[in-house]
Each structure stands twice: as structure tokens, then as C-alpha cells.
Design a protein around this motif. Structure first.
Motif, PDB file in Angstrom:
ATOM      1  N   GLY A 224      54.867  50.520  35.513  1.00 57.97           N
ATOM      2  CA  GLY A 224      53.758  49.716  36.695  1.00 57.97           C
ATOM      3  C   GLY A 224      52.943  51.004  37.020  1.00 57.97           C
ATOM      4  N   LYS A 225      53.887  52.155  37.772  1.00 66.40           N
ATOM      5  CA  LYS A 225      52.406  53.102  37.795  1.00 66.40           C
ATOM      6  C   LYS A 225      51.487  53.843  37.472  1.00 66.40           C
ATOM      7  N   TYR A 226      52.160  53.403  35.844  1.00 65.80           N
ATOM      8  CA  TYR A 226      51.250  53.906  35.066  1.00 65.80           C
ATOM      9  C   TYR A 226      49.935  53.142  34.740  1.00 65.80           C
ATOM     10  N   VAL A 227      50.334  51.601  34.524  1.00 67.83           N
ATOM     11  CA  VAL A 227      49.118  50.599  34.257  1.00 67.83           C
ATOM     12  C   VAL A 227      48.826  50.224  35.789  1.00 67.83           C
ATOM     13  N   TYR A 228      49.260  49.961  36.964  1.00 67.16           N
ATOM     14  CA  TYR A 228      48.365  50.169  37.279  1.00 67.16           C
ATOM     15  C   TYR A 228      47.358  50.378  38.559  1.00 67.16           C
ATOM     16  N   ASN A 229      48.193  52.594  38.288  1.00 61.15           N
ATOM     17  CA  ASN A 229      47.523  53.228  38.765  1.00 61.15           C
ATOM     18  C   ASN A 229      46.606  54.372  37.901  1.00 61.15           C
ATOM     19  N   HIS A 230      47.109  54.751  36.651  1.00 62.43           N
ATOM     20  CA  HIS A 230      46.464  55.301  36.140  1.00 62.43           C
ATOM     21  C   HIS A 230      45.573  55.193  34.689  1.00 62.43           C
ATOM     22  N   LEU A 232      43.195  52.932  34.057  1.00 63.67           N
ATOM     23  CA  LEU A 232      41.828  53.145  34.819  1.00 63.67           C
ATOM     24  C   LEU A 232      41.661  54.795  34.843  1.00 63.67           C
ATOM     25  N   LEU A 233      42.006  55.093  35.518  1.00 61.30           N
ATOM     26  CA  LEU A 233      41.826  56.505  35.868  1.00 61.30           C
ATOM     27  C   LEU A 233      40.868  57.111  34.504  1.00 61.30           C
ATOM     28  N   ASP A 234      42.900  56.959  33.753  1.00 61.50           N
ATOM     29  CA  ASP A 234      42.514  57.500  32.303  1.00 61.50           C
ATOM     30  C   ASP A 234      41.376  57.071  31.452  1.00 61.50           C
ATOM     31  N   ALA A 235      40.478  55.732  31.610  1.00 65.35           N
ATOM     32  CA  ALA A 235      40.015  55.060  30.782  1.00 65.35           C
ATOM     33  C   ALA A 235      38.384  55.335  30.984  1.00 65.35           C
ATOM     34  N   PHE A 236      38.403  56.262  32.511  1.00 64.71           N
ATOM     35  CA  PHE A 236      37.240  56.467  33.168  1.00 64.71           C
ATOM     36  C   PHE A 236      37.543  58.299  33.187  1.00 64.71           C
ATOM     37  N   LEU A 237      38.237  58.679  32.241  1.00 63.53           N
ATOM     38  CA  LEU A 237      38.232  60.033  31.726  1.00 63.53           C
ATOM     39  C   LEU A 237      37.724  59.865  29.903  1.00 63.53           C
ATOM     40  N   THR A 238      37.957  59.212  29.124  1.00 66.54           N
ATOM     41  CA  THR A 238      38.030  58.967  27.832  1.00 66.54           C
ATOM     42  C   THR A 238      37.130  57.880  27.323  1.00 66.54           C
ATOM     43  N   GLY A 239      37.174  57.041  28.186  1.00 66.53           N
ATOM     44  CA  GLY A 239      36.634  56.018  27.347  1.00 66.53           C
ATOM     45  C   GLY A 239      37.401  54.924  26.797  1.00 66.53           C
ATOM     46  N   VAL A 240      38.762  54.940  27.387  1.00 64.63           N
ATOM     47  CA  VAL A 240      40.142  54.187  26.700  1.00 64.63           C
ATOM     48  C   VAL A 240      40.714  53.862  27.482  1.00 64.63           C
ATOM     49  N   MET A 241      40.923  52.250  27.871  1.00 64.68           N
ATOM     50  CA  MET A 241      42.557  51.829  28.348  1.00 64.68           C
ATOM     51  C   MET A 241      43.172  51.410  27.836  1.00 64.68           C
ATOM     52  N   ARG A 242      44.392  51.943  28.348  1.00 66.71           N
ATOM     53  CA  ARG A 242      46.296  52.206  27.294  1.00 66.71           C
ATOM     54  C   ARG A 242      46.805  51.137  28.175  1.00 66.71           C
ATOM     55  N   ILE A 243      46.567  49.638  27.965  1.00 68.11           N
ATOM     56  CA  ILE A 243      48.120  48.748  28.578  1.00 68.11           C
ATOM     57  C   ILE A 243      49.455  48.332  27.812  1.00 68.11           C
ATOM     58  N   LYS A 244      50.692  48.868  28.550  1.00 66.87           N
ATOM     59  CA  LYS A 244      51.684  49.265  28.244  1.00 66.87           C
ATOM     60  C   LYS A 244      52.819  47.953  29.048  1.00 66.87           C
ATOM     61  N   PHE A 245      52.454  46.727  29.123  1.00 67.22           N
ATOM     62  CA  PHE A 245      53.337  45.243  29.002  1.00 67.22           C
ATOM     63  C   PHE A 245      55.391  46.373  28.882  1.00 67.22           C
ATOM     64  N   PRO A 246      55.883  46.188  29.014  1.00 66.11           N
ATOM     65  CA  PRO A 246      57.825  46.521  29.107  1.00 66.11           C
ATOM     66  C   PRO A 246      57.630  45.748  27.906  1.00 66.11           C
ATOM     67  N   PHE A 247      58.163  45.680  26.779  1.00 64.72           N
ATOM     68  CA  PHE A 247      59.104  45.272  25.550  1.00 64.72           C
ATOM     69  C   PHE A 247      58.039  44.299  24.570  1.00 64.72           C
ATOM     70  N   ARG A 248      56.876  45.205  25.241  1.00 63.11           N
ATOM     71  CA  ARG A 248      55.473  44.979  24.591  1.00 63.11           C
ATOM     72  C   ARG A 248      54.478  45.917  23.889  1.00 63.11           C
ATOM     73  N   ARG A 249      54.327  45.868  22.647  1.00 64.15           N
ATOM     74  CA  ARG A 249      53.094  46.687  22.175  1.00 64.15           C
ATOM     75  C   ARG A 249      52.173  47.116  23.459  1.00 64.15           C
ATOM     76  N   GLU A 250      51.389  48.437  22.758  1.00 58.18           N
ATOM     77  CA  GLU A 250      50.991  48.828  23.235  1.00 58.18           C
ATOM     78  C   GLU A 250      49.299  48.170  23.301  1.00 58.18           C
ATOM     79  N   VAL A 251      48.264  48.117  24.081  1.00 58.33           N
ATOM     80  CA  VAL A 251      47.106  47.297  23.675  1.00 58.33           C
ATOM     81  C   VAL A 251      46.248  48.775  24.328  1.00 58.33           C
ATOM     82  N   GLU A 252      44.907  48.683  23.214  1.00 63.68           N
ATOM     83  CA  GLU A 252      44.387  49.864  23.559  1.00 63.68           C
ATOM     84  C   GLU A 252      42.525  49.300  23.572  1.00 63.68           C
ATOM     85  N   VAL A 253      41.780  49.475  24.647  1.00 62.40           N
ATOM     86  CA  VAL A 253      41.079  48.930  25.146  1.00 62.40           C
ATOM     87  C   VAL A 253      39.581  49.994  24.974  1.00 62.40           C
ATOM     88  N   GLU A 254      38.294  50.262  24.017  1.00 65.61           N
ATOM     89  CA  GLU A 254      37.889  50.913  24.451  1.00 65.61           C
ATOM     90  C   GLU A 254      36.710  50.630  25.165  1.00 65.61           C
TER      91      GLU A 254
END
Ligand code: BGC
Length: 410
Positions: A224-230, A232-254
Motif C-alpha cells: 500500500g505504501k509503495y503503490v500509493y506514495n512511492h 508516482l514519485l518513482d515515475a517522476f524520477l524514471t518515467g516508469v510507473m510500477r504498480i503492484k497489487f497483492p497477489f497480482r503481477r506487477e504492471v509497468e506503465v511508461e
């Protein structure tokens, strides 16, 4: 108040003034009996006077898109002139305007024909943004979108906000389109406004496991902490957003947003406790608990001042100045409001002393207003509003805020 620190309050247009052409107008039945809400659209001069009374040097507010573009091909110049007048009044009074272009609401035609998961939404929003940035003068601080994650959560996952969809894959398309709009609006603003400071306002929260001893609760709180807070911060730093929900595959959005920030707007209200519960959606259950004895607000959120230091630390990895673009409490009790403000500002002071570059604090909100999911009784205002007579009355928290800003030397 001595230095350049921005001391302000934040508001949003729809929450103060309503608009019959907005998607929210027909979304919530409370609005049919109170379409003008506080009638700020007419009473704005008096309300702006309150900013002076408080001794503020900054004011964050938003444009109501549906007033400016009530139909797809109709632009209302008078509405633009109205918002320009607000800016002129602020500048005459040495109050720095911070303008939010999009704060949750849309014209009804937009949300019906081109909701955010539709790619044409980009072109439609950018036409609006371009019009605004060309016409509006005197604004240096811009927020392109208020809380894009809340918009996606409410509009595309929980379905409690327009367009009221519950669909994970559409939510990712909508997210992408919104951030493309942020990036292009960032460029439009910079092409027209020298020295512009542009950001979004990100809703950040403290997260904790419901049962500390339980490894599943700990894992979920961490996600929760990673998805909700971080994420987006990481997407501003790298241009890639990583979204992970419990028991699901991580999704990467450029997303084309790498470095598209001049400062970062943090909205902070509360902490949430999370636990693993197989009976709930995605096995997540979220609750507010009064753990430290600061109490809950009238809308049931935990008061957790320490959390603001955590989110400021997280956001500091962006290496841009940080501004608290919203922080506030819904309560009828002014003493509680005062304690809330003092404790949060103390924590901000601690962060500044530690070396975190915080440049401003905007209390939410100036006067009581319409609160999206809670209606008219969530009292966030420094001034209390009687929704029948529309009278505004200062609470003790208004007097306290004036004192607070004079007493700090950031
Ligand atoms: C939103 C405001 C809202 C406030 C209190 C923020 O997340 O930007 O529009 O009124 O929270 O819920």
C-alpha cells in the motif's frame, strides 16, 4: 512570518461554488438543494478579504472547467475573466496565487463523451489547458492535477466518483492519459510563463499494518505504501510507473513525466491501517484507528501528525522543493482544529531543521465547503459557514492560524 515561506489556505472551485454543468452536479443529490454551495462565485470578494484578515501570503484555488467550457464548443470568456479578477485581487494584496487547473470535476460533456480512458480526452483537456495558460496572467505556481491517484481510485476502481467505472485495465489507460496531459501542460506552461513552478498535488498517507505481528498485514501495508506514495514519485524520477497489487503481477506503465516537476505538492491528512482479509476485494481491509491518542476526525480519519514527516521524507527523494498543498481536519471542535494545525506545523518545522526543503504550507480549507463523499457536514473551514444564510463566521482556529504564521520563522 518573515522569510519566503508560503503560508496559505487551499480551496477548490466546485467545492465552494458548484456548477450546473459539472459532472458532480448530478452525481450527488445534496447538490440539487444546494447547487451554489457557499455561493463563493458571487461572494468571492468577501472571501478573498478573509485571506487578508488571516495575514496569508499565498492562496491555492482551482478553476471550474465546466464554467469556462460549459459545452464542447463554447468557451465562456466571462468565466475566465472572473478567475483572472481573483488573481488580480490576490496580486494587489501581495498574496501569491497557486492555481490548480483540474481539481476532480469535469464538464458533463467531457465525462460523457471522452472519459479519461478514451484517448481523445487528451486533446480535449489540452485545448482547455492551452486556453487557460494563454489567457490567464500573473500566476507563477501551477498545479496541473489535484490528486490524480484519488481521481483514478474513485473514478475507475471504487466507482464512487465520476465516471463511476470499476475496471482495472481502464483505470490504467485513464492514468496514462492523465499523466500525458500533465507532461504536455507542463511544457505549455513553461513555453508561456517565465520562471513558472509547476507540479501536481499528490495525496500521500502514512501506512501501517493493522496487526504488527501478522506478516500478511505487514506485507500488505508495505505494498500500500509503495503503490500509493512511492510509485508516482518513482515515475517522476524514471518515467516508469510500477504498480503492484497483492497477489497480482506487477504492471509497468511508461509515462512521459520524467523531471516534469519544478516543486512537489504534497496533500497529507492521515494514516491508514491495513490488514489481510480474504473476504475483501484484493484481500485488503483498510481502517482508521486511534492508536496514538490524537483522536479521529469527524469523518473518521486518524489524526497522525508524525506521518507528515514520513511523507515529506519520501517526497524529498525527488530533489525539488516541497510544498504542503493541503493539510486539514474535518471537525466541529475548534480546539481540536488548533491542535491539529499546531502539531502538523511542528512536524514540518522538524523536517525543515533536518534539512528537507519545504517551502510552504496550505491549510485545507478557508471556509466550510462541499466535501465530495461526506456532503456539507465535514467542517474543514477556518471560517464556519451557515449553509442556509451563507454567513461566514471565524472560528478560534482562524485566529490561531494568524498567530501561528507570525510565530514561525521558516
Ligand atoms: C482533496 C479535497 C478534499 C480534501 C478533504 C483532498 O484529498 O483534494 O478536495 O476536500 O482532501 O477530503
Amino acid at each position: 512570518m518573515k522569510g519566503n515561506f508560503l503560508w496559505g489556505v487551499a480551496t477548490s472551485a466546485f467545492q465552494l461554488e458548484g456548477s450546473l454543468d459539472a459532472d458532480w452536479a448530478s452525481w450527488d443529490s445534496i447538490l440539487s438543494s444546494n447547487p451554489d454551495i457557499t455561493n463563493h462565485y458571487t461572494l468571492y470578494k468577501k472571501d478573498l478579504q478573509l485571506l487578508k484578515e488571516l495575514g496569508l501570503n499565498a492562496y491555492r484555488f482551482s478553476l471550474e472547467w465546466s464554467r469556462i467550457q460549459p459545452r464542447e464548443n463554447i468557451w465562456d470568456g466571462k468565466a475566465i475573466a472572473h478567475y483572472q479578477e481573483i488573481i488580480d485581487i490576490l496580486l494587489e494584496n501581495n498574496i501569491e496565487p497557486m492555481l490548480t487547473i483540474h481539481h476532480f470535476t469535469h464538464p458533463l460533456w467531457f465525462i460523457k463523451k471522452y472519459p479519461w480512458h478514451n484517448e481523445i480526452s487528451i486533446e480535449k483537456f489540452l485545448a482547455f489547458a492551452e486556453k487557460i495558460v494563454t489567457k490567464i496572467k500573473g500566476v507563477r505556481y501551477w498545479i496541473t492535477f489535484n490528486e490524480p491517484y484519488v481521481l483514478i481510485l474513485g473514478g475507475y476502481l471504487e466507482g464512487c466518483m465520476p465516471p463511476g467505472i470499476r475496471d482495472t485495465s481502464l483505470s490504467l489507460r485513464a492514468l496514462k492519459n492523465i499523466f500525458i496531459c500533465h507532461a504536455r501542460t507542463y511544457d505549455i506552461i513553461h513555453s508561456k510563463v517565465p520562471k513558472a513552478m509547476v507540479s501536481i498535488a499528490h495525496n500521500m498517507a502514512a501506512f501501517a499494518p493493522w496487526r504488527r505481528w501478522n506478516p500478511f498485514d505487514r506485507a500488505i501495508a508495505k505494498i500500500g505504501k509503495y503503490v500509493y506514495n512511492h510509485s508516482l514519485l518513482d515515475a517522476f524520477l524514471t518515467g516508469v510507473m510500477r504498480i503492484k497489487f497483492p497477489f497480482r503481477r506487477e504492471v509497468e506503465v511508461e509515462l512521459p513525466i520524467k523531471d516534469k516537476l519544478d516543486f512537489f505538492g504534497v496533500n497529507y491528512y492521515t494514516r491508514v491501517h491495513m490488514r489481510f482479509n480474504p473476504l475483501k476485494k484484493m484481500c485488503i481491509e483498510v481502517r482508521h484507528r486511534d492508536i496514538d491518542g490524537h483522536g479521529l476526525t469527524d469523518v473518521g480519519w486518524e489524526i497522525h501528525p508524525y506521518g507528515i514527516t514520513k511523507v515529506l521524507r519520501y517526497a524529498s527523494k525527488l530533489k525539488v522543493p516541497l510544498i504542503i498543498t493541503e493539510n486539514g481536519i474535518a471537525t466541529h471542535d475548534s480546539e481540536k482544529k488548533i491542535r491539529f494545525m499546531k502539531r502538523h506545523v511542528d512536524m514540518i518545522e522538524k523536517c525543515i531543521k533536518e534539512g528537507i526543503d519545504v517551502r510552504g504550507y496550505f491549510y485545507w480549507s478557508l471556509i466550510d465547503n462541499y466535501e465530495w463523499l461526506q456532503g456539507l457536514d465535514a467542517r474543514f473551514g477556518l471560517y464556519k459557514v451557515d449553509f442556509d444564510t451563507l454567513e461566514r463566521k471565524p472560528t478560534a482556529a482562524a485566529t490561531y492560524y494568524s498567530y501561528l504564521i507570525k510565530s514561525r520563522n521558516f
